[in-house]
Design a protein around this motif. Structure first.
Motif, PDB file in Angstrom:
ATOM      1  N   LEU A  24       0.812  -1.211   0.000  1.00 42.65           N
ATOM      2  CA  LEU A  24       0.000   0.000   0.000  1.00 42.65           C
ATOM      3  C   LEU A  24       0.855   1.275   0.000  1.00 42.65           C
ATOM      4  O   LEU A  24       0.327   2.372  -0.129  1.00 42.65           O
ATOM      5  CB  LEU A  24      -0.945   0.000   1.205  1.00 42.65           C
ATOM      6  CG  LEU A  24      -2.117  -0.995   1.102  1.00 42.65           C
ATOM      7  CD1 LEU A  24      -2.958  -0.962   2.360  1.00 42.65           C
ATOM      8  CD2 LEU A  24      -2.978  -0.695  -0.119  1.00 42.65           C
ATOM      9  N   LYS A  25       2.177   1.116   0.129  1.00 43.35           N
ATOM     10  CA  LYS A  25       3.073   2.269  -0.008  1.00 43.35           C
ATOM     11  C   LYS A  25       3.234   2.650  -1.480  1.00 43.35           C
ATOM     12  O   LYS A  25       3.666   3.768  -1.787  1.00 43.35           O
ATOM     13  CB  LYS A  25       4.430   1.952   0.612  1.00 43.35           C
ATOM     14  CG  LYS A  25       4.379   1.785   2.122  1.00 43.35           C
ATOM     15  CD  LYS A  25       5.743   1.432   2.692  1.00 43.35           C
ATOM     16  CE  LYS A  25       5.677   1.235   4.203  1.00 43.35           C
ATOM     17  NZ  LYS A  25       6.994   0.863   4.777  1.00 43.35           N
ATOM     18  N   ASN A  26       2.923   1.692  -2.375  1.00 43.75           N
ATOM     19  CA  ASN A  26       2.945   1.978  -3.809  1.00 43.75           C
ATOM     20  C   ASN A  26       1.672   2.737  -4.177  1.00 43.75           C
ATOM     21  O   ASN A  26       0.567   2.277  -3.894  1.00 43.75           O
ATOM     22  CB  ASN A  26       3.030   0.668  -4.602  1.00 43.75           C
ATOM     23  CG  ASN A  26       3.048   0.897  -6.101  1.00 43.75           C
ATOM     24  OD1 ASN A  26       2.020   1.159  -6.709  1.00 43.75           O
ATOM     25  ND2 ASN A  26       4.221   0.776  -6.705  1.00 43.75           N
ATOM     26  N   MET A  69      -4.121   3.291  -4.684  1.00 42.37           N
ATOM     27  CA  MET A  69      -5.247   3.912  -5.379  1.00 42.37           C
ATOM     28  C   MET A  69      -6.256   2.864  -5.837  1.00 42.37           C
ATOM     29  O   MET A  69      -7.459   3.003  -5.640  1.00 42.37           O
ATOM     30  CB  MET A  69      -4.743   4.729  -6.559  1.00 42.37           C
ATOM     31  CG  MET A  69      -5.810   5.520  -7.312  1.00 42.37           C
ATOM     32  SD  MET A  69      -6.549   4.624  -8.701  1.00 42.37           S
ATOM     33  CE  MET A  69      -5.156   4.554  -9.827  1.00 42.37           C
ATOM     34  N   LEU A  70      -5.752   1.783  -6.439  1.00 46.20           N
ATOM     35  CA  LEU A  70      -6.640   0.742  -6.955  1.00 46.20           C
ATOM     36  C   LEU A  70      -7.373   0.001  -5.849  1.00 46.20           C
ATOM     37  O   LEU A  70      -8.562  -0.310  -5.977  1.00 46.20           O
ATOM     38  CB  LEU A  70      -5.839  -0.246  -7.809  1.00 46.20           C
ATOM     39  CG  LEU A  70      -5.346   0.278  -9.153  1.00 46.20           C
ATOM     40  CD1 LEU A  70      -4.332  -0.676  -9.771  1.00 46.20           C
ATOM     41  CD2 LEU A  70      -6.508   0.495 -10.115  1.00 46.20           C
ATOM     42  N   SER A  71      -6.671  -0.275  -4.758  1.00 48.01           N
ATOM     43  CA  SER A  71      -7.304  -1.010  -3.660  1.00 48.01           C
ATOM     44  C   SER A  71      -8.366  -0.183  -2.942  1.00 48.01           C
ATOM     45  O   SER A  71      -9.206  -0.718  -2.232  1.00 48.01           O
ATOM     46  CB  SER A  71      -6.253  -1.483  -2.649  1.00 48.01           C
ATOM     47  OG  SER A  71      -5.585  -0.376  -2.067  1.00 48.01           O
ATOM     48  N   SER A  72      -8.322   1.148  -3.133  1.00 47.96           N
ATOM     49  CA  SER A  72      -9.324   2.019  -2.506  1.00 47.96           C
ATOM     50  C   SER A  72     -10.629   2.078  -3.310  1.00 47.96           C
ATOM     51  O   SER A  72     -11.641   2.588  -2.819  1.00 47.96           O
ATOM     52  CB  SER A  72      -8.756   3.432  -2.340  1.00 47.96           C
ATOM     53  OG  SER A  72      -8.560   4.054  -3.606  1.00 47.96           O
ATOM     54  N   PRO A 128     -14.102   0.730  -5.133  1.00 43.61           N
ATOM     55  CA  PRO A 128     -15.095  -0.299  -4.780  1.00 43.61           C
ATOM     56  C   PRO A 128     -14.760  -1.628  -5.458  1.00 43.61           C
ATOM     57  O   PRO A 128     -14.224  -1.645  -6.569  1.00 43.61           O
ATOM     58  CB  PRO A 128     -16.407   0.280  -5.337  1.00 43.61           C
ATOM     59  CG  PRO A 128     -16.176   1.755  -5.394  1.00 43.61           C
ATOM     60  CD  PRO A 128     -14.722   1.927  -5.721  1.00 43.61           C
ATOM     61  N   ASN A 129     -15.077  -2.734  -4.793  1.00 42.73           N
ATOM     62  CA  ASN A 129     -14.711  -4.058  -5.308  1.00 42.73           C
ATOM     63  C   ASN A 129     -15.207  -4.314  -6.724  1.00 42.73           C
ATOM     64  O   ASN A 129     -14.497  -4.898  -7.546  1.00 42.73           O
ATOM     65  CB  ASN A 129     -15.255  -5.147  -4.378  1.00 42.73           C
ATOM     66  CG  ASN A 129     -14.490  -5.206  -3.064  1.00 42.73           C
ATOM     67  OD1 ASN A 129     -13.564  -4.433  -2.845  1.00 42.73           O
ATOM     68  ND2 ASN A 129     -14.877  -6.111  -2.193  1.00 42.73           N
ATOM     69  N   LYS A 130     -16.428  -3.866  -7.019  1.00 47.20           N
ATOM     70  CA  LYS A 130     -16.995  -4.141  -8.338  1.00 47.20           C
ATOM     71  C   LYS A 130     -16.201  -3.453  -9.445  1.00 47.20           C
ATOM     72  O   LYS A 130     -16.068  -3.978 -10.560  1.00 47.20           O
ATOM     73  CB  LYS A 130     -18.466  -3.726  -8.401  1.00 47.20           C
ATOM     74  CG  LYS A 130     -18.729  -2.235  -8.178  1.00 47.20           C
ATOM     75  CD  LYS A 130     -20.220  -1.940  -8.262  1.00 47.20           C
ATOM     76  CE  LYS A 130     -20.497  -0.452  -8.067  1.00 47.20           C
ATOM     77  NZ  LYS A 130     -21.960  -0.163  -8.154  1.00 47.20           N
ATOM     78  N   TYR A 131     -15.628  -2.273  -9.136  1.00 46.73           N
ATOM     79  CA  TYR A 131     -14.819  -1.563 -10.123  1.00 46.73           C
ATOM     80  C   TYR A 131     -13.477  -2.266 -10.336  1.00 46.73           C
ATOM     81  O   TYR A 131     -12.972  -2.330 -11.456  1.00 46.73           O
ATOM     82  CB  TYR A 131     -14.595  -0.108  -9.706  1.00 46.73           C
ATOM     83  CG  TYR A 131     -15.840   0.736  -9.759  1.00 46.73           C
ATOM     84  CD1 TYR A 131     -16.740   0.620 -10.808  1.00 46.73           C
ATOM     85  CD2 TYR A 131     -16.146   1.642  -8.746  1.00 46.73           C
ATOM     86  CE1 TYR A 131     -17.902   1.381 -10.860  1.00 46.73           C
ATOM     87  CE2 TYR A 131     -17.304   2.413  -8.787  1.00 46.73           C
ATOM     88  CZ  TYR A 131     -18.176   2.277  -9.846  1.00 46.73           C
ATOM     89  OH  TYR A 131     -19.317   3.028  -9.893  1.00 46.73           O
ATOM     90  N   ILE A 132     -12.906  -2.751  -9.231  1.00 44.67           N
ATOM     91  CA  ILE A 132     -11.649  -3.486  -9.351  1.00 44.67           C
ATOM     92  C   ILE A 132     -11.843  -4.716 -10.227  1.00 44.67           C
ATOM     93  O   ILE A 132     -11.031  -5.006 -11.113  1.00 44.67           O
ATOM     94  CB  ILE A 132     -11.123  -3.909  -7.960  1.00 44.67           C
ATOM     95  CG1 ILE A 132     -10.720  -2.675  -7.152  1.00 44.67           C
ATOM     96  CG2 ILE A 132      -9.912  -4.847  -8.106  1.00 44.67           C
ATOM     97  CD1 ILE A 132     -10.208  -2.984  -5.761  1.00 44.67           C
ATOM     98  N   LEU A 133     -12.946  -5.446 -10.006  1.00 46.23           N
ATOM     99  CA  LEU A 133     -13.218  -6.660 -10.781  1.00 46.23           C
ATOM    100  C   LEU A 133     -13.451  -6.336 -12.256  1.00 46.23           C
ATOM    101  O   LEU A 133     -12.983  -7.056 -13.140  1.00 46.23           O
ATOM    102  CB  LEU A 133     -14.432  -7.388 -10.201  1.00 46.23           C
ATOM    103  CG  LEU A 133     -14.234  -8.003  -8.807  1.00 46.23           C
ATOM    104  CD1 LEU A 133     -15.549  -8.498  -8.240  1.00 46.23           C
ATOM    105  CD2 LEU A 133     -13.224  -9.141  -8.859  1.00 46.23           C
ATOM    106  N   ALA A 185      -3.780  -5.463  -5.878  1.00 43.08           N
ATOM    107  CA  ALA A 185      -4.763  -4.618  -5.205  1.00 43.08           C
ATOM    108  C   ALA A 185      -5.934  -5.453  -4.687  1.00 43.08           C
ATOM    109  O   ALA A 185      -6.459  -5.198  -3.599  1.00 43.08           O
ATOM    110  CB  ALA A 185      -5.273  -3.543  -6.163  1.00 43.08           C
ATOM    111  N   GLY A 186      -6.348  -6.464  -5.474  1.00 43.71           N
ATOM    112  CA  GLY A 186      -7.437  -7.340  -5.047  1.00 43.71           C
ATOM    113  C   GLY A 186      -7.080  -8.100  -3.788  1.00 43.71           C
ATOM    114  O   GLY A 186      -7.912  -8.249  -2.882  1.00 43.71           O
TER     115      GLY A 186
END
Length: 204
Positions: A79-81, A86-89, A91-96, A117-118
């Motif tokens: 999470l320092k990257n 940014m990606l992990s923040s 919503p899950n549906k957007y990441i998927l 990120a997932g």
């Protein structure tokens, strides 16, 4: 079928699986497994075409699960990257959704960010694995088809061997992966967001 062809086939099948697994398990690096697979297909005169495709896909799928687990285990340092944070923040549906899109686009090796990120965001491993299964199998077929055409055409136009063309493409793909890792995707994301907001304001 002669025994030497069978021996060659076993060697290439094993090689393709392990290179696919190892290269996909190295975030943003490693030799592009589809080029290795395309080269193996050419060397075997298109025999075992689907077997090679399936093994290459399986290696890629299993390795992406490893990257997901890596993201889960090393959440704090990752999470320092800026990009992973940014990606992990999101919503899950957007990441998927973004994961599926990036996983299926030929050539671009940037889906590693999403698997990391997932894992960091603790998204369902089953959902991530399902997307990896569908997307990686589809991408492998599309990418290898394109690469077979490119390797054959470049070999003809440049009068160099197909394996040499494959080596050149491998170097290019690795360079793309390194460049993608160095890009500040968070900055690019907010730039794009500002452009969209300004366009909406101008329209209204």
């Amino acid at each position: 079928m002669s025994s030497w062809i069978m021996n060659d086939a076993f060697y290439y099948l094993l090689l393709v699986f392990w290179i696919s697994f190892v290269s996909n398990a190295i975030p943003f690096g490693g030799p592009p497994y589809t080029i290795i697979t395309a080269t193996a297909i050419i060397q075997l005169n298109y025999n075992y075409f689907w077997e090679l495709i399936i093994l290459a896909s399986l290696g890629a799928i299993l390795s992406k699960i490893i990257i997901y687990l890596f993201g889960s285990l090393f959440k704090k340092p990752l999470l320092k990257n800026k990009n992973v944070k940014m990606l992990s923040s999101l919503p899950n549906k957007y990441i998927l959704l973004i994961l599926f899109i990036l996983s299926i686009i030929p050539v671009l090796p940037f889906d590693d960010y999403l698997y990391l990120a997932g894992g960091a965001a603790k998204i369902s491993l089953l959902k991530m694995a399902l997307i990896a299964l569908i997307a990686k199998f589809s991408k492998t077929i599309i990418e290898i088809y394109i690469e077979l055409k490119v390797i054959t055409l470049a070999s003809y136009l440049l009068s160099i061997s197909k394996p040499d063309v494959a080596i050149i493409l491998t170097v290019v793909f690795i360079a793309i992966g390194i460049a993608g890792f160095k890009i500040d995707w968070e900055k690019q994301y907010y730039k794009a967001k500002d452009v969209i907001i300004k366009k909406k304001e101008n329209i209204s």
